[in-house]
Scaffold this motif. Structure first.
Motif, PDB file in Angstrom:
ATOM      1  N   MET A   1       0.763  -1.526   0.100  1.00  0.00           N
ATOM      2  CA  MET A   1      -0.518  -0.364   0.025  1.00  0.00           C
ATOM      3  C   MET A   1       0.758   1.133  -0.144  1.00  0.00           C
ATOM      4  N   ASN A   2       1.222   1.498  -1.074  1.00  0.00           N
ATOM      5  CA  ASN A   2       2.286   2.825  -1.432  1.00  0.00           C
ATOM      6  C   ASN A   2       1.736   4.162  -2.407  1.00  0.00           C
ATOM      7  N   ILE A   3       2.027   4.859  -2.584  1.00  0.00           N
ATOM      8  CA  ILE A   3       1.914   6.064  -3.683  1.00  0.00           C
ATOM      9  C   ILE A   3       2.725   5.929  -4.094  1.00  0.00           C
TER      10      ILE A   3
ATOM     11  N   ILE B   1      -7.239   2.640  -8.161  1.00  0.00           N
ATOM     12  CA  ILE B   1      -6.416   2.864  -6.989  1.00  0.00           C
ATOM     13  C   ILE B   1      -5.767   1.789  -6.402  1.00  0.00           C
ATOM     14  N   MET B   2      -7.094   1.135  -6.232  1.00  0.00           N
ATOM     15  CA  MET B   2      -6.613  -0.542  -6.100  1.00  0.00           C
ATOM     16  C   MET B   2      -6.397  -2.008  -7.008  1.00  0.00           C
ATOM     17  N   ASP B   3      -5.677  -2.895  -6.635  1.00  0.00           N
ATOM     18  CA  ASP B   3      -5.644  -3.652  -7.294  1.00  0.00           C
ATOM     19  C   ASP B   3      -6.549  -4.353  -6.581  1.00  0.00           C
TER      20      ASP B   3
ATOM     21  N   VAL C   1      -7.726  -7.709  -4.892  1.00  0.00           N
ATOM     22  CA  VAL C   1      -6.637  -8.406  -4.208  1.00  0.00           C
ATOM     23  C   VAL C   1      -7.665  -9.610  -4.363  1.00  0.00           C
ATOM     24  N   PRO C   2      -6.608 -11.047  -4.379  1.00  0.00           N
ATOM     25  CA  PRO C   2      -7.324 -11.822  -4.684  1.00  0.00           C
ATOM     26  C   PRO C   2      -8.219 -12.877  -4.201  1.00  0.00           C
TER      27      PRO C   2
ATOM     28  N   TRP D   1     -12.262  -5.668   1.961  1.00  0.00           N
ATOM     29  CA  TRP D   1     -11.449  -4.538   1.071  1.00  0.00           C
ATOM     30  C   TRP D   1     -12.374  -4.090   0.425  1.00  0.00           C
TER      31      TRP D   1
ATOM     32  N   MET E   1      -0.925   1.791  -5.147  1.00  0.00           N
ATOM     33  CA  MET E   1      -1.901   1.613  -3.678  1.00  0.00           C
ATOM     34  C   MET E   1      -2.943  -0.051  -4.046  1.00  0.00           C
ATOM     35  N   ASN E   2      -2.021  -0.693  -3.599  1.00  0.00           N
ATOM     36  CA  ASN E   2      -2.603  -2.769  -3.449  1.00  0.00           C
ATOM     37  C   ASN E   2      -2.668  -3.033  -1.896  1.00  0.00           C
ATOM     38  N   ILE E   3      -3.540  -3.314  -1.805  1.00  0.00           N
ATOM     39  CA  ILE E   3      -3.439  -5.168  -0.067  1.00  0.00           C
ATOM     40  C   ILE E   3      -2.410  -5.950  -0.780  1.00  0.00           C
TER      41      ILE E   3
ATOM     42  N   SER F   1      -0.892  -9.762  -1.266  1.00  0.00           N
ATOM     43  CA  SER F   1      -2.155 -10.745  -1.126  1.00  0.00           C
ATOM     44  C   SER F   1      -1.162 -11.549   0.508  1.00  0.00           C
TER      45      SER F   1
END
Lengths: 137, 137
Positions: A1-3, A88-90, A92-93, A106, B1-3, B5
DNA sequence: CTTAATCCGACTCATTAAGTCAAGATTCTC
DNA sequence: GAGAATCTTGACTTAATGAGTCGGATTAAG
């Protein structure tokens, strides 16, 4: 989680353009890169993305450069992130079968982040900043 | 920006442990991995991190496994993210000289995300979930 | 025509997330 | 005590991706 630094660079560029402001003379990629300390060759790609997303206008050739296509108050951080990072966010699997509880969680987080990003405009960034110019008046 | 796994897996594991609940018999890494569809060899490392962060207790040897070290209502998503990813956001390469406006902005974003993560407990995840058991009563 | 720009695809490089493997340590059961 | 089950640990591999560079094509001003 980052910019991502792409995103940071994009925001710096837009802030610079908004700060610079004058409608007629565009800023060159080189000028922005120098002033905001961004690798120029890299910035060029980012500016292109911002242009394609409708945030910038560009003028080619000598005396060319970039300008904002909208008012600073009409550009949000969300716009920038989406333009530059795609989302903004992939997702989550989060295969629904094994953990449906988390899928909702999520998604909620994603929505909250989206809201937070959308609540900040380039103008508000300029307004909240202790203007460097202050010290020179 | 992501969670990551890792983070998703960690949450799944904790949710599973919280859901399973009984105080005496611990759950094995294998059981958790199977039930929640997580690569077992990978999960093992994550469980270890959670243990070191004080969220889990483990029992070695035959009949061993893992249990929650705290109540589900005392574990927040922030705890999990910090335990597993170290921090919620890598600090953006936001050299103060060139773009002080953005430093504040990104910090604000980080704080909002932190708040959002802290407001969700494992218990609240269980509560808000449409319990799968429902259908079997 | 030369110079100053944007445009844009192809490329390299380094980092890291994701996952595996194997050997060691501990505890249970018989 | 022997063997099985299980956690513990670190070293390893691999694939993906973010970050950044290069070079050539295009466009416009002087």
């Amino acid at each position: 989680m980052n910019i991502s630094s792409r995103c940071d660079y994009a925001c710096r560029a837009i802030v610079e353009l908004a700060h610079y402001s004058p409608k007629d003379i565009p800023l060159t990629a080189n000028a922005i890169a120098t002033k905001r300390n961004i690798p120029e060759k890299y910035l060029v790609h980012i500016l292109l993305q911002l242009k394609k997303a409708g945030m910038l206008l560009s003028v080619r050739g000598a005396q060319g450069g970039y300008r904002l296509a909208k008012k600073a108050s009409d550009i949000t951080l969300l716009d920038v992130v989406l333009a530059v990072d795609g989302s903004i966010m992939d997702p989550v699997p989060c295969d629904d079968e094994s953990s449906p509880e988390l899928k909702n969680t999520w998604e909620d987080m994603g929505n909250k982040i989206t809201d937070a990003l959308q609540s900040v405009t380039i103008q508000s960034i300029l307004d909240n900043s202790p203007s460097a110019d202050m010290y020179f008046i």
